[in-house]
Design a protein around this motif. Structure first.
Motif, PDB file in Angstrom:
ATOM      1  N   UNK A 129       7.240  43.759  36.253  1.00 24.94           N
ATOM      2  CA  UNK A 129       7.597  44.641  37.367  1.00 24.94           C
ATOM      3  C   UNK A 129       8.866  45.429  37.052  1.00 24.94           C
ATOM      4  N   UNK A 130       9.831  44.753  36.447  1.00 24.53           N
ATOM      5  CA  UNK A 130      11.072  45.444  36.041  1.00 24.53           C
ATOM      6  C   UNK A 130      10.775  46.518  35.000  1.00 24.53           C
ATOM      7  N   UNK A 131       9.945  46.182  34.013  1.00 27.03           N
ATOM      8  CA  UNK A 131       9.617  47.133  32.951  1.00 27.03           C
ATOM      9  C   UNK A 131       8.937  48.368  33.529  1.00 27.03           C
ATOM     10  N   UNK A 132       7.989  48.152  34.434  1.00 28.49           N
ATOM     11  CA  UNK A 132       7.285  49.292  35.015  1.00 28.49           C
ATOM     12  C   UNK A 132       8.237  50.166  35.822  1.00 28.49           C
ATOM     13  N   UNK A 133       9.048  49.540  36.674  1.00 29.16           N
ATOM     14  CA  UNK A 133       9.975  50.326  37.497  1.00 29.16           C
ATOM     15  C   UNK A 133      10.930  51.133  36.608  1.00 29.16           C
ATOM     16  N   UNK A 134      11.480  50.500  35.599  1.00 32.06           N
ATOM     17  CA  UNK A 134      12.423  51.173  34.710  1.00 32.06           C
ATOM     18  C   UNK A 134      11.777  52.374  34.038  1.00 32.06           C
ATOM     19  N   UNK A 135      10.563  52.196  33.530  1.00 31.60           N
ATOM     20  CA  UNK A 135       9.885  53.271  32.818  1.00 31.60           C
ATOM     21  C   UNK A 135       9.454  54.390  33.763  1.00 31.60           C
ATOM     22  N   UNK A 136       8.894  54.019  34.916  1.00 28.46           N
ATOM     23  CA  UNK A 136       8.421  55.031  35.864  1.00 28.46           C
ATOM     24  C   UNK A 136       9.590  55.879  36.356  1.00 28.46           C
ATOM     25  N   UNK A 137      10.653  55.234  36.757  1.00 27.65           N
ATOM     26  CA  UNK A 137      11.779  55.985  37.320  1.00 27.65           C
ATOM     27  C   UNK A 137      12.506  56.803  36.263  1.00 27.65           C
ATOM     28  N   UNK A 138      12.377  56.424  34.992  1.00 23.32           N
ATOM     29  CA  UNK A 138      13.036  57.168  33.925  1.00 23.32           C
ATOM     30  C   UNK A 138      12.165  58.199  33.247  1.00 23.32           C
ATOM     31  N   UNK A 139      10.875  58.228  33.549  1.00 22.74           N
ATOM     32  CA  UNK A 139       9.945  59.115  32.844  1.00 22.74           C
ATOM     33  C   UNK A 139      10.168  60.575  33.234  1.00 22.74           C
ATOM     34  N   UNK A 140       9.896  61.451  32.296  1.00 24.81           N
ATOM     35  CA  UNK A 140       9.988  62.890  32.570  1.00 24.81           C
ATOM     36  C   UNK A 140       8.814  63.369  33.412  1.00 24.81           C
ATOM     37  N   UNK A 141       7.686  62.710  33.261  1.00 28.16           N
ATOM     38  CA  UNK A 141       6.514  63.027  34.083  1.00 28.16           C
ATOM     39  C   UNK A 141       5.681  61.769  34.220  1.00 28.16           C
ATOM     40  N   UNK A 142       5.119  61.572  35.404  1.00 24.01           N
ATOM     41  CA  UNK A 142       4.230  60.446  35.668  1.00 24.01           C
ATOM     42  C   UNK A 142       2.873  61.019  36.060  1.00 24.01           C
ATOM     43  N   UNK A 143       1.833  60.587  35.366  1.00 20.37           N
ATOM     44  CA  UNK A 143       0.482  61.023  35.674  1.00 20.37           C
ATOM     45  C   UNK A 143      -0.192  59.952  36.513  1.00 20.37           C
ATOM     46  N   UNK A 144      -0.699  60.348  37.667  1.00 26.82           N
ATOM     47  CA  UNK A 144      -1.490  59.472  38.520  1.00 26.82           C
ATOM     48  C   UNK A 144      -2.959  59.802  38.303  1.00 26.82           C
ATOM     49  N   UNK A 145      -3.804  58.776  38.208  1.00 28.35           N
ATOM     50  CA  UNK A 145      -5.216  59.011  37.897  1.00 28.35           C
ATOM     51  C   UNK A 145      -6.039  59.358  39.144  1.00 28.35           C
ATOM     52  N   UNK A 146      -5.381  59.427  40.288  1.00 23.52           N
ATOM     53  CA  UNK A 146      -6.051  59.861  41.514  1.00 23.52           C
ATOM     54  C   UNK A 146      -4.987  60.291  42.517  1.00 23.52           C
ATOM     55  N   UNK A 147      -5.431  61.007  43.549  1.00 26.04           N
ATOM     56  CA  UNK A 147      -4.502  61.384  44.610  1.00 26.04           C
ATOM     57  C   UNK A 147      -3.970  60.174  45.336  1.00 26.04           C
ATOM     58  N   UNK A 148      -4.840  59.177  45.560  1.00 25.53           N
ATOM     59  CA  UNK A 148      -4.401  57.942  46.218  1.00 25.53           C
ATOM     60  C   UNK A 148      -3.373  57.213  45.365  1.00 25.53           C
ATOM     61  N   UNK A 149      -3.557  57.254  44.052  1.00 26.05           N
ATOM     62  CA  UNK A 149      -2.605  56.611  43.153  1.00 26.05           C
ATOM     63  C   UNK A 149      -1.240  57.308  43.236  1.00 26.05           C
TER      64      UNK A 149
END
Length: 384
Positions: A129-149
């Protein structure tokens, strides 16, 4: 650019691995691509990494982090890295910091919405959970595979700028996933080609809702077979629960088949083609590539109304959606009713299958997914 992932052929066991496999295929003509994945050895354009041997037997999260360090070290010289799932996200984050390059992250699922992973990872769930949060919040762009996502990402990670979250749907290769009317794969699996059957294809996990399905199909049309192409249990506990429910179901009705191994794609396509209905009882699903695979094979789908599934399965047109009620019993009864409604109306089922194939071909091609992804890379590099 570097594509960072846990799964890559031949080691593909889930939807994220399928996504990376086909995305990489379509990206190669468009960009200078290196793939970094789990495993050992190197082939043309693909480098495999394993965890530090001193951590053999350690918690899986720690072993994942050591693999990420190896991947990050090997990403030197790339202009941009693109990671998939928490198993590789930290490698992308490390590469971003180490080399000063952009990191694009595709979120196939979210750790905060999968609390049952604590059953599999123990304290490692806090690390994932820590790894995901760190990477998501630091990423230049996050791709969601759906609108709900996308909505889930912004809900779970409120610090994330919504402008950095982009929707690019999963895709499907409709040349590979297309009706195959041969029956040799069915015969090998012990499935009677002359009897209707309900088909499930997926991992044995809480997320995929397999126990709900095994209870739901107890009382569906007795003429129907139940075919479970299910493997890779998350934990010994869910494995035991599945086996107990399977044995109970097998005693209650005939024509119950369990295929406990990952089948070659052509065999899966044949099973999908002949199924009277494909069922996806997930309790959490950002999109659900397997529903697209079934639709591309001309098969109607009964699926949970969760996550991105309604963006794929058109309720009443390509299949039937079932609400995931807070009560397990109500959800399971809804699944049973939906399955019986499709099994009992072959003409409507056939129309749904034809509409599903048309929708898969027209709206979810991998070439379009790759082009949209490359455009995002170009925008990020301009801003860097």
């Amino acid at each position: 650019m570097g594509l960072l992932t846990r799964e890559y052929p031949p080691d593909v066991y889930g939807g994220a691995g399928v996504h990376v496999e086909f995305l990489a295929r379509e990206l190669r003509p468009l960009v200078d691509l290196d793939v970094h994945c789990w495993g050992e050895g190197r082939t043309d354009g693909v480098t495999r990494h394993r965890s530090w041997s001193a951590l053999d037997g350690a918690n899986d999260a720690l072993r994942t982090f050591s693999t990420d360090l190896s991947i990050a070290a090997a990403a030197e010289g790339r202009e941009l890295v693109h990671s998939h799932t928490w198993y590789a996200n930290l490698a992308g984050h490390f590469a971003k910091l180490l080399y000063g390059i952009p990191h694009v992250l595709t979120a196939h699922s979210l750790e905060p919405l999968r609390p049952w992973k604590a059953e599999q990872l123990g304290g490692g769930y806090a690390l994932s959970s820590w790894a995901e949060r760190t990477a998501v919040e630091g990423a230049d762009a996050v791709i969601a595979v759906s609108g709900a996502m996308r909505e889930d990402i912004l809900s779970c990670y409120a610090a994330l700028d919504p402008r950095r979250v982009h929707v690019v749907h999963n895709g499907i290769d409709t040349a590979l996933y297309r009706p195959d009317h041969g029956t040799d794969a069915l015969v090998r699996a012990g499935v009677d080609p002359d009897r209707p059957y309900v088909l499930f294809v997926g991992r044995i996990t809480r997320q995929k809702g397999v126990p709900h399905l095994l209870r739901a199909v107890r009382d569906i049309d007795p003429a129907a077979q139940v075919v479970l192409c299910a493997g890779a249990p998350d934990t010994p506990e869910i494995d035991r629960e599945f086996r107990d429910l399977f044995e109970e179901l097998s005693r209650a009705r005939d024509g119950v088949h369990w295929i406990p191994r990952m089948l070659p794609r052509p065999e899966v396509v044949q099973l999908l083609t002949h199924a009277s209905v494909f069922v996806c009882p997930s309790v959490y699903e950002p999109l659900g590539i397997v529903n697209l695979e079934a639709m591309a094979c001309g098969t109607p789908v009964v699926a949970s109304r969760v996550g991105g599934i309604p963006e794929v399965v058109a309720d009443g047109t390509t299949g039937v959606l079932v609400d995931v009620d807070p009560s397990d019993e109500v959800f399971e009864a809804g699944l049973a009713r939906a399955l019986d409604s499709v099994l009992g109306d072959p003409a409507t089922a056939r129309r749904m299958g034809e509409a599903g194939r048309e929708r898969a071909v027209g709206e979810f091609g991998w070439d379009a997914v790759a082009r949209r992804t490359v455009r995002l890379y170009e925008e990020i590099l301009k801003e860097a």
